[in-house]
Design a protein around this motif. Structure first.
Motif, mmCIF file in Angstrom:
data_model
loop_
_atom_site.group_PDB
_atom_site.id
_atom_site.type_symbol
_atom_site.label_atom_id
_atom_site.label_comp_id
_atom_site.label_asym_id
_atom_site.label_seq_id
_atom_site.Cartn_x
_atom_site.Cartn_y
_atom_site.Cartn_z
ATOM 1 N N LEU A 352 0.836 -1.201 0.000
ATOM 2 C CA LEU A 352 0.000 0.000 0.000
ATOM 3 C C LEU A 352 0.869 1.249 0.000
ATOM 4 N N ILE A 355 1.974 2.048 -3.421
ATOM 5 C CA ILE A 355 0.817 2.504 -4.202
ATOM 6 C C ILE A 355 0.495 3.962 -3.888
ATOM 7 N N LEU A 356 0.469 4.303 -2.596
ATOM 8 C CA LEU A 356 0.156 5.684 -2.206
ATOM 9 C C LEU A 356 1.306 6.625 -2.559
ATOM 10 N N ILE A 359 0.975 7.754 -6.001
ATOM 11 C CA ILE A 359 -0.015 8.830 -6.182
ATOM 12 C C ILE A 359 0.619 10.168 -5.799
#
Lengths: 435, 618
Positions: A352, A355-356, A359
């Motif tokens: 995660l 993934i973040l 962003i």
């Protein structure tokens, strides 16, 4: 070295690379545990899967380095080229490929195989980024309902969707690799970020909910729930604007279509896919000894791990072949069993985190191309994580999808590495060029 | 770019969505790993073991409810090599009476592909009850070893080996293709065991048991919730008459050949004998089985070869019946038609040859089996004026013959039957060149010689069709499976052949009756029963002719048809007719009065005679 603008590593986001390396190493150790074998205790033994994975990791390092060396403009310039080349490769593999487990999706190179569908991911992402970053294009924000307008204004949306759906359909229909095909759905998230009307997503979600409802509930209750959905959407849309009457009509049609079409779609699924949906929804009489066995065994393996796990190499469930594909798609079971709740949570959070982080990095890009590409990488990784972990804990149907950077396999590791490092390169150059 | 300003907050929605899903997963993990102990195993080192429970294979009963096949328990010792640490190897070797080297060799084999150190594989197959008892006492000392209960086939009487077929280990390819089977499983390989495998095998069961590090079973996993019970195979009720089968096999002792008996009113196979045969009990069990199989496999008389279904023989003169029927059907001959015979077929200079007999009409030609008569008949059929070309006439004959079964798979429930052969126009064009042949070139087809080939099952089917006067049921050997007494619908449908004139059958059957009364089978009359038959002497290029005989009885409402072929036995009336005649007597009256003849036939050994070195007819 870091401060030297000529260095290959200049501007590279070290945090992302660090977490990437961490996940790859953890994956390798867990592959060793999953196929652990007293006869071959040497982790470097290349006749074994863990030894081979080490070769793949070495290859991945070379690939990552090469990507950083190449000029970033290369990726924008050849975005469509990559896409076209890989579409071609994915068609040719059906004719010239090697048959493995009943589907022809591998090119054989000596003792090794390469799966072109894996590399379709980064190519599609590049092509989509190139198309959407074209200044003249704005993905439609308004949800207009005149057919004339729809075709005119939604032309770009449709082209973008075509970029996404072409590889999906090719890979599913020609190669019958559901897992590799369905991944492209993740790119819808990118379209949403770039302005796709939220109504699309709501409609998509509604359709999914209704599909499940129609499968699980009885005829009468599914009609009732459908009516409730219609009433709710009528209320929401009509209140906002009278013009939305057409939208409401569309919702009606959609709801009716989905509920009525569900049985048709369900009945036309392949038997094993039906079973997987049945297992997930607990529908009908799922036989835990047969269809439900794999998922149940996966849950047993993870569940038996407890808080801290049984300890490295101490797992019993994942070694006695109770769990299928224990070093590829079901690698998370080994983590769950040997490292327990703590270990599994760490793995999820590390994934995660990347993934973040993507962003975050994407949002700081000056170029649209880089931002869109970054979102694509993030969405694809997220999709893999959600499906892969979800299926081992019984929240998602069983679809053959690897856990990024973690699962055994050269094609998937290299594909994720290319996907990620192209973005790292783009990000490293963010201050130099405005694309 | 301008739109991106408004779209900026979408990053929060996307990021939030990602976090939400991750959190749901973590909660779910928390639930299944910590709160719910359903998935937790009692102790950390416990392991689950999958024990396969093998179902009992279905029994097979004969048509009168007598037991043909049952099962006996046997025990396999299986091993999981990686768990054998601390095993008392020495006493294990002692119990099994093997050397330490042999032990190591077998463990090594169990570790290599397709086996694996982590998977169980068979260490010692089908132990004797004594070994099993000795082993069971000490099993706690043999870590990584445990016993699996299996069953093996047992046959109360050593008969019907070919018909029943045998059971053996499943082949590697089959195990890979069919997910029901795993390596080491048993599967029906030939005969009824293969044809009815799915009904006979039942369904395997699985038990999940929890074992501790000392290889001791602690108990059922989750109280047996995920276990399945093995479902026994269904019993087969077959159409065989066990006594007739046994009697026929005794008569066929010392002879190579086959006998097929059918009940014409149903198509049920009453007996199916291929000789030489073997005791089916030889092909069960572990080590013995392999040894016996090799021995049978290399035997020069080919005892494993099912002649009744797979050996293609020329039918010889018995085939004249079909010619007579077709010619009458086409209106070419009648009961009173007669042809010259000069100890042979005159137009071809006395070939094919014939034996001396008086002038014959149609009935007499059957009884006396006149070769010249049927050479004429054959050419009458193929050279009919209504066909513009001879090929059309020949194809008409061939099509009509095929409706009786020759040249086709009959579709019985026994696997691996051969179709026989009725040569095609293309075949002869290749042999003689186009237009290089005429009806007189191939006239010997008319008397059942040359390339014409039938398997004994087809011969019996032809005679059943004649007994039924125009139709047959597909021969089959099972009347009921398990509690459902029904059988496949295809076995209860009448198959009508090309000849449907009642009168044609009456004439031929009159001739067949005369065959017993005053013809070629005069010495083989069945006492007190009106039987109809036809002899045949099938020439073959490899040695003495094959003796063929086929018959049915009684003439009104036939109860049994029998076709018998004995290889290299010479004239059909001498060896085959007595076998058929005695079997008919046995079946229809329940006892045999001609004890002397019975004894004589049983005692004859044609295999050890001068014909020993001759081979099959094809």
């Amino acid at each position: 070295m870091r401060n030297n603008q000529n260095s290959v590593f200049y501007g590279v986001d070290r945090v992302t690379v660090l977490v990437y390396v961490l996940l790859v190493i953890m994956g390798w150790l867990n592959i060793y545990a999953a196929v652990y074998n007293e006869e071959h205790q040497n982790i470097f033994d290349t006749t074994q899967r863990y030894g081979k994975q080490l070769l793949w990791i070495g290859g991945a390092a070379v690939i990552a380095f090469s990507i950083l060396v190449i000029d970033a403009n290369f990726y924008t310039a050849f975005a469509y080229g990559f896409y076209g080349f890989l579409i071609l490769a994915n068609i040719l593999v059906v004719f010239f490929g090697r048959e493995i487990k009943g589907s022809k999706s591998w090119f054989g190179v000596g003792g090794f195989g390469v799966q072109p569908a894996e590399f379709m991911k980064f190519a599609t992402n590049l092509a989509l980024a190139k198309f959407l970053s074209n200044q003249n294009i704005i993905v439609n924000q308004q949800f207009r309902l005149k057919i004339r307008d729809l075709l005119k204004n939604y032309k770009n949306t449709l082209i973008a969707l075509f970029f996404i759906l072409l590889p999906l359909v090719l890979i599913k229909v020609l190669q019958d690799e559901t897992g590799l095909a369905i991944v492209f759905v993740a790119l819808i998230i990118v379209l949403y970020r770039e302005g796709l009307s939220v109504n699309f997503l709501i409609f998509g979600l509604l359709a999914a909910i209704l599909f499940v409802v129609a499968l699980v509930a009885s005829q009468i209750s599914s009609v009732l729930i459908t009516l409730a959905v219609i009433a709710l959407s009528s209320f929401l849309f009509i209140r906002r604007s009278r013009k939305n009457l057409l939208t409401v009509a569309l919702v009606y049609g959609l709801a009716a279509g989905v509920v009525m079409g569900t049985n048709y779609v369900y009945n036309h699924l392949e038997p094993h896919q039906k079973v997987r949906i049945d297992v997930l929804l607990g529908r009908g009489t799922v036989n835990l000894k047969k269809e439900g066995y794999n998922v149940n065994q996966a849950k047993i393996a993870i569940g038996s791990g407890g808080f801290l796990g049984k300890g490295y190499l101490q797992g019993t469930q994942t070694k006695y072949e109770f769990v299928p594909e224990q070093d590829t798609d079901f690698i998370f079971c080994t983590v769950g069993e040997e490292w327990g709740f703590v270990g599994s949570t760490i793995v999820i959070f590390l994934e995660l985190f990347i993934i973040l982080r993507l962003i975050f990095l994407a949002e700081r890009q000056r170029s649209d191309f880089s931002r869109i590409y970054g979102y694509g990488v993030s969405a694809i990784l997220f999709f893999h994580l959600a499906i892969n972990v979800g299926m081992t804990i019984g929240l998602m149907p069983v679809i053959g999808i690897p856990l990024p950077f973690f699962s055994y396999g050269g094609s998937s590791l290299w594909s994720f590495t290319i996907l990620l490092f192209i973005f790292i390169k783009l990000d490293a150059n963010r201050l130099l060029i405005l694309r | 770019m301008s739109s991106n300003v408004q779209l900026g907050d979408r990053k929060l929605i996307i990021g939030g969505f990602f976090c939400l899903i991750a959190l749901i997963y973590v909660f779910r993990l928390f639930y299944i790993q910590i709160i719910d102990d359903k998935y937790m195993l009692a102790a950390q080192n416990n392991a689950l073991r999958r024990l396969t429970e093998y179902p009992v294979r279905g029994f097979i009963f004969d048509r009168n409810g007598k037991l043909l096949v049952y099962n006996e328990p046997s025990y396999d010792l299986v091993v999981i090599p990686r768990e054998t640490k601390g095993c008392d190897t020495l006493s294990l070797c002692e119990v099994l009476q093997i050397t330490k080297q042999e032990y190591l060799k077998r463990i090594k084999r169990a570790c290599q592909a397709p086996n694996s150190p982590r998977k169980q594989s068979v260490f010692e197959k089908q132990m004797s009850a004594k070994t099993y008892a000795a082993l069971q006492e000490k099993i706690y000392r043999f870590k990584g070893f445990f016993v699996e209960k299996r069953t093996v086939r047992k046959y109360p009487r050593p008969i019907a080996a070919h018909l029943l077929g045998y059971v053996g280990e499943v082949s590697k390819e089959k195990a890979e293709k069919d997910e029901y089977y795993h390596e080491g499983d048993y599967i029906g390989i030939t005969g009824m065991e293969k044809g009815y495998e799915e009904a006979l095998r039942g369904k395997k069961g699985v038990q999940l048991v929890v074992t501790d590090v000392h290889n001791k079973t602690i108990g059922r996993y989750m109280g047996g919730k995920y276990d399945t019970i093995a479902i026994s195979g269904k019993p087969l009720y077959c159409t065989i008459d066990m006594d007739l089968q046994e009697y026929g096999e005794k008569l066929m002792q010392g002879k190579k050949g086959a006998v097929v008996a059918i009940e014409p009113s149903t198509g049920e196979i009453l007996a199916l004998i291929s000789s030489p045969s073997y005791d089916p009990n030889l092909l069960v069990g572990g080590k013995e089985r392999a040894k016996n199989f090799t021995r049978l496999y290399h035997d020069s008389t080919l005892p494993l070869f099912n002649r009744a279904l797979q050996a293609m023989y020329p039918p010889g003169s018995t085939f004249k019946l079909i010619d007579a029927l077709i010619a009458q059907n086409d209106g070419l001959i009648s009961r009173s038609t007669s042809y010259p015979c000069a100890r042979g077929y005159p137009p071809m200079g006395g070939k094919p040859k014939c034996h001396p007999h008086g002038a014959v009409d149609l009935v007499g030609s059957v009884a006396q089996s006149c070769n010249s008569y049927y050479s004429y008949v054959f050419r009458e059929i193929t050279d009919q004026k209504k066909y513009p070309h001879f090929f059309d006439g020949y194809n008409h004959w061939r099509d009509m013959v095929k409706t009786f079964g020759p040249g086709t798979h009959l579709g019985s429930d026994l696997p691996y039957d051969k179709p026989g052969n009725v040569p095609s126009v293309e075949y002869y064009n290749k042999v003689f060149g186009k237009n290089g042949w005429k009806s007189n070139t191939i006239v010997s087809l008319g008397i059942g010689q040359a390339e014409l080939l039938l398997v004994p099952l087809q011969m019996a089917n032809v005679i059943a069709t004649i007994a039924n006067q125009g139709y047959y049921y597909i021969p089959h050997c099972v009347k009921g499976i398990g509690s459902e007494k029904g059988i496949d619908k295809k076995f209860t449908e009448k198959h009508f052949v090309g000849v449907q004139k009642k009168e044609a059958y009456t004439n031929v059957i009159d001739g067949m009756q005369m065959c017993f009364d005053a013809g070629t089978a005069y010495y083989e009359k069945v006492p007190g029963i009106v039987a109809c038959g036809k002899t045949g002497t099938a020439e073959n290029p490899h040695g003495k002719s094959h003796a063929v005989f086929m018959a049915f009885a009684p003439r009104d409402k036939p109860k049994i048809v029998i076709a018998c072929l004995i290889e290299n036995a010479g004239f059909g009336g001498v060896w085959s007719a007595p076998v058929v005649s005695l079997m008919m007597e046995k079946y229809l009256t329940g006892k045999v009065t001609r004890v002397a003849e019975e004894k004589k036939i049983m005692a004859v050994d044609l295999i050890r005679g001068k014909n020993l070195l001759t081979t099959e007819s094809h």
